[in-house]
Motif scaffolding. Structure first.
Motif, PDB file in Angstrom:
ATOM      1  N   UNK A  67      26.895  17.371  41.178  1.00  0.00           N
ATOM      2  CA  UNK A  67      26.080  16.321  40.545  1.00  0.00           C
ATOM      3  C   UNK A  67      24.965  15.868  41.492  1.00  0.00           C
ATOM      4  N   UNK A  68      25.251  15.850  42.768  1.00  0.00           N
ATOM      5  CA  UNK A  68      24.246  15.421  43.737  1.00  0.00           C
ATOM      6  C   UNK A  68      23.079  16.388  43.805  1.00  0.00           C
ATOM      7  N   UNK A  69      23.353  17.669  43.650  1.00  0.00           N
ATOM      8  CA  UNK A  69      22.302  18.665  43.778  1.00  0.00           C
ATOM      9  C   UNK A  69      21.607  18.996  42.460  1.00  0.00           C
ATOM     10  N   UNK A  70      22.034  18.370  41.373  1.00  0.00           N
ATOM     11  CA  UNK A  70      21.391  18.580  40.067  1.00  0.00           C
ATOM     12  C   UNK A  70      21.119  17.237  39.397  1.00  0.00           C
ATOM     13  N   UNK A  71      20.248  16.406  39.997  1.00  0.00           N
ATOM     14  CA  UNK A  71      20.009  15.080  39.412  1.00  0.00           C
ATOM     15  C   UNK A  71      19.313  15.146  38.053  1.00  0.00           C
ATOM     16  N   UNK A  80      20.039  16.944  35.666  1.00  0.00           N
ATOM     17  CA  UNK A  80      21.069  17.107  34.634  1.00  0.00           C
ATOM     18  C   UNK A  80      22.001  15.893  34.560  1.00  0.00           C
ATOM     19  N   UNK A  81      22.331  15.286  35.721  1.00  0.00           N
ATOM     20  CA  UNK A  81      23.373  14.256  35.762  1.00  0.00           C
ATOM     21  C   UNK A  81      22.858  12.826  35.964  1.00  0.00           C
ATOM     22  N   UNK A  82      21.669  12.627  36.502  1.00  0.00           N
ATOM     23  CA  UNK A  82      21.185  11.280  36.807  1.00  0.00           C
ATOM     24  C   UNK A  82      20.781  10.555  35.525  1.00  0.00           C
ATOM     25  N   UNK A  83      20.953   9.244  35.497  1.00  0.00           N
ATOM     26  CA  UNK A  83      20.522   8.494  34.309  1.00  0.00           C
ATOM     27  C   UNK A  83      18.996   8.466  34.219  1.00  0.00           C
TER      28      UNK A  83
END
Length: 129
Positions: free
Chosen positions: A43-47, A49-52
């Protein structure tokens, strides 16, 4: 008197609490330890896709737009270029570059000293030797 050299234990033997060749003496081999899954790493390396989604922009207060009135970023001291333009200060004596590094060197006499009760340096100091 000759001394017989101590024999070294073969790899994996000796006073260590760990046995076998998969160890580094007093601590177990790092590569042989179990690692846990870390789902937050992906999740940290794909913001994207995962970040709000981004929120609304912040309001800039009137105090921030006013400024402080301070002269920030301006140097109040003399630059090296300005000092070089003025020439050699009184009481300073250039001895030229010294050593392998060829760093500049020099001496000064009592007229260049700013302390209390300046005295002439010893002859050894004046020659720079």
């Amino acid at each position: 008197m000759s001394r017989k050299p101590k024999s070294q234990p073969s790899h994996g033997e000796g006073p260590s609490p760990h046995s076998g060749t998969e160890q580094h003496g007093w601590s177990p081999d790092v590569d042989s330890t179990h690692t846990q899954d870390n789902p937050s790493a992906s999740r940290s390396f794909h913001p994207d896709k995962y970040a709000p989604a981004a929120g609304p922009g912040r309001k800039v207060s009137k105090e921030e737009t006013k400024g402080t009135g301070a002269r920030t970023g301006e140097s109040t001291s003399r630059s090296g270029e300005d000092l070089a333009k003025k020439g050699k200060p009184e009481g300073m004596h250039d001895l030229g570059p010294k050593g392998r590094s060829q760093r500049p060197s020099g001496t000064r006499d009592a007229s260049a000293v700013t302390g209390v009760d300046p005295q002439e340096p010893h002859a050894k100091d004046r020659t720079g030797k």
